[in-house]
Design a protein around this motif. Sequence first.
Motif, mmCIF file in Angstrom:
data_model
loop_
_atom_site.group_PDB
_atom_site.id
_atom_site.type_symbol
_atom_site.label_atom_id
_atom_site.label_comp_id
_atom_site.label_asym_id
_atom_site.label_seq_id
_atom_site.Cartn_x
_atom_site.Cartn_y
_atom_site.Cartn_z
ATOM 1 N N ASN A 216 0.980 -1.189 0.379
ATOM 2 C CA ASN A 216 -0.050 -0.048 -0.069
ATOM 3 C C ASN A 216 0.964 1.409 -0.098
ATOM 4 O OD1 ASN A 216 -2.451 -1.939 -0.157
ATOM 5 N ND2 ASN A 216 -2.864 -1.527 2.561
ATOM 6 N N CYS A 252 -11.896 5.541 5.635
ATOM 7 C CA CYS A 252 -11.909 5.242 4.325
ATOM 8 C C CYS A 252 -12.610 5.373 3.921
ATOM 9 C CB CYS A 252 -10.618 5.437 3.682
ATOM 10 S SG CYS A 252 -10.449 5.714 2.071
ATOM 11 N N TRP A 257 -9.657 -0.178 5.100
ATOM 12 C CA TRP A 257 -9.305 0.165 5.592
ATOM 13 C C TRP A 257 -9.969 -0.385 7.436
ATOM 14 C CZ3 TRP A 257 -7.132 5.825 7.720
ATOM 15 C CH2 TRP A 257 -6.135 5.560 9.376
ATOM 16 N N PRO A 263 -3.837 0.062 6.628
ATOM 17 C CA PRO A 263 -4.555 1.549 6.377
ATOM 18 C C PRO A 263 -4.460 1.478 4.630
ATOM 19 C CG PRO A 263 -3.045 1.723 7.850
ATOM 20 C CD PRO A 263 -2.846 0.150 8.137
ATOM 21 N N CYS A 264 -5.101 1.969 4.196
ATOM 22 C CA CYS A 264 -5.075 1.610 2.636
ATOM 23 C C CYS A 264 -4.157 3.000 2.322
ATOM 24 C CB CYS A 264 -6.747 2.020 2.310
ATOM 25 S SG CYS A 264 -7.220 3.616 2.321
ATOM 26 N N ALA A 267 -5.341 6.192 3.401
ATOM 27 C CA ALA A 267 -4.897 6.947 4.292
ATOM 28 C C ALA A 267 -3.059 7.280 4.744
ATOM 29 C CB ALA A 267 -4.770 5.736 5.627
ATOM 30 N N TRP A 287 -1.504 2.615 13.266
ATOM 31 C CA TRP A 287 -2.394 3.022 12.984
ATOM 32 C C TRP A 287 -3.267 1.978 11.789
ATOM 33 C CZ3 TRP A 287 -2.959 7.629 8.799
ATOM 34 C CH2 TRP A 287 -2.762 8.497 9.521
#
Length: 417
Positions: A216, A252, A257, A263-264, A267, A287
């Motif tokens: 990512n 998001c 996410w 986290p994508c 993010a 995160w």
Amino acid sequence: MRDLLGLDGAFMKGHCHGQILTVVSLDSNNGIYPLAYTIVESENTASWKRFLECLGDDLEMGSNSNFTFISDRQKGVIPAIAQLYPNAEHRYCLRHIHENMRKQWRAREYKEFIWRCATATTIQEFQSTMRELAEYERATHDWLNQIPPMHWVDVLLNNMCEVLNGKLEKGRDKPIITCLEFIREYLMKRICNVVKEQRKCQGPLTPTATKLLKKNELQAAEYIARWNGGGKYQVAGPWNDQHVVDINHMACTCRKWELTGIPCRHAIATWSEMTDNGERVRELYTWVHKLYLLDTWKAVYDFKVEPIKGRSMSPKSDCPTRIIPPPHHKMSSRPKKKRRRSMEERMSQKEKSSQIESVIASQSKTQGSKEVEKLSRKFGSVTCGKCKQKGHNKRTCKGQGAGQQERGGANEGHGQE
């Protein structure tokens, strides 16, 4: 920490008929984590209800629990879940849905459509893909639309149960007690193997979570985040990919996410923008959901399967009731031990073999070598290995040549006289 339970059943392959019911979940490294197993006489609603009731007692699951079950829609499992856990979500394995669809529509395009629909994380993306499928083939759209999307979107495959069934294949042809001991020893050995892998790991996250986070991060380099002055960011990227990231709620609008806990790319782009602006931001791994922490993964395998003594050391029971063995069913032919491959697996195997043949043919042409074609046995003569006569083989030989040899010998003797 995952409220996801995979249900599946596998047939016994020996003289003791029955089925092994298993419940499997996933650990912090996306590996299988077997939870429970049992052997029942047949797979029906009563056996699944009894098994799920015992599972609910162990996991402290009530009728209002919101666990997510995923199955292959076996016999009896759908009404059993509906009666015991009406508030739970029940998802169907996408691979089995595709196998049923392949009976009528076998083109590769249908598989791509159904995969795009299942991996859609927003309602707009799902509806857009379904409209494309309706324009391509209306009958396929109507067939797929009969299955409610809530049963086959988000959670895709029931591979965790298929992996466990593959590991237990050598024990399913044994008697019941021996089969149960085989499963127990496999679980004990598997925990030890996972613990050895955990000792090699370094860092705050599990190996799988680290790979997904780095992937990512590479994609987030193409995105630009803009702050709105509050706790939200507008993140835009290629292909009109634009979403809103809410830092206060750690969410998001693409929902990846929230669904995965990692986290994508939107993010991560927001995190990079906040870091460049000099804001006090925690480390990126903080995160990630605490499910993927290495310490959480180690805590999952704190439980160990205890070894037991041999049968000769087992205490004798004082129960006056004698448990008789199950009835012996003698099969009419040799029992099948290999797993029955699905249509998709057979088709993929044919495609691989055809690709290999094409590669070999192209290499032989480039090298200038002569291709050796396989000759057909049609219209060819077969020579018997016993009597050395043509027209039959050794299996179907009925002594034709022997009679001819005896007649030939008699004629020779008559000529000598």
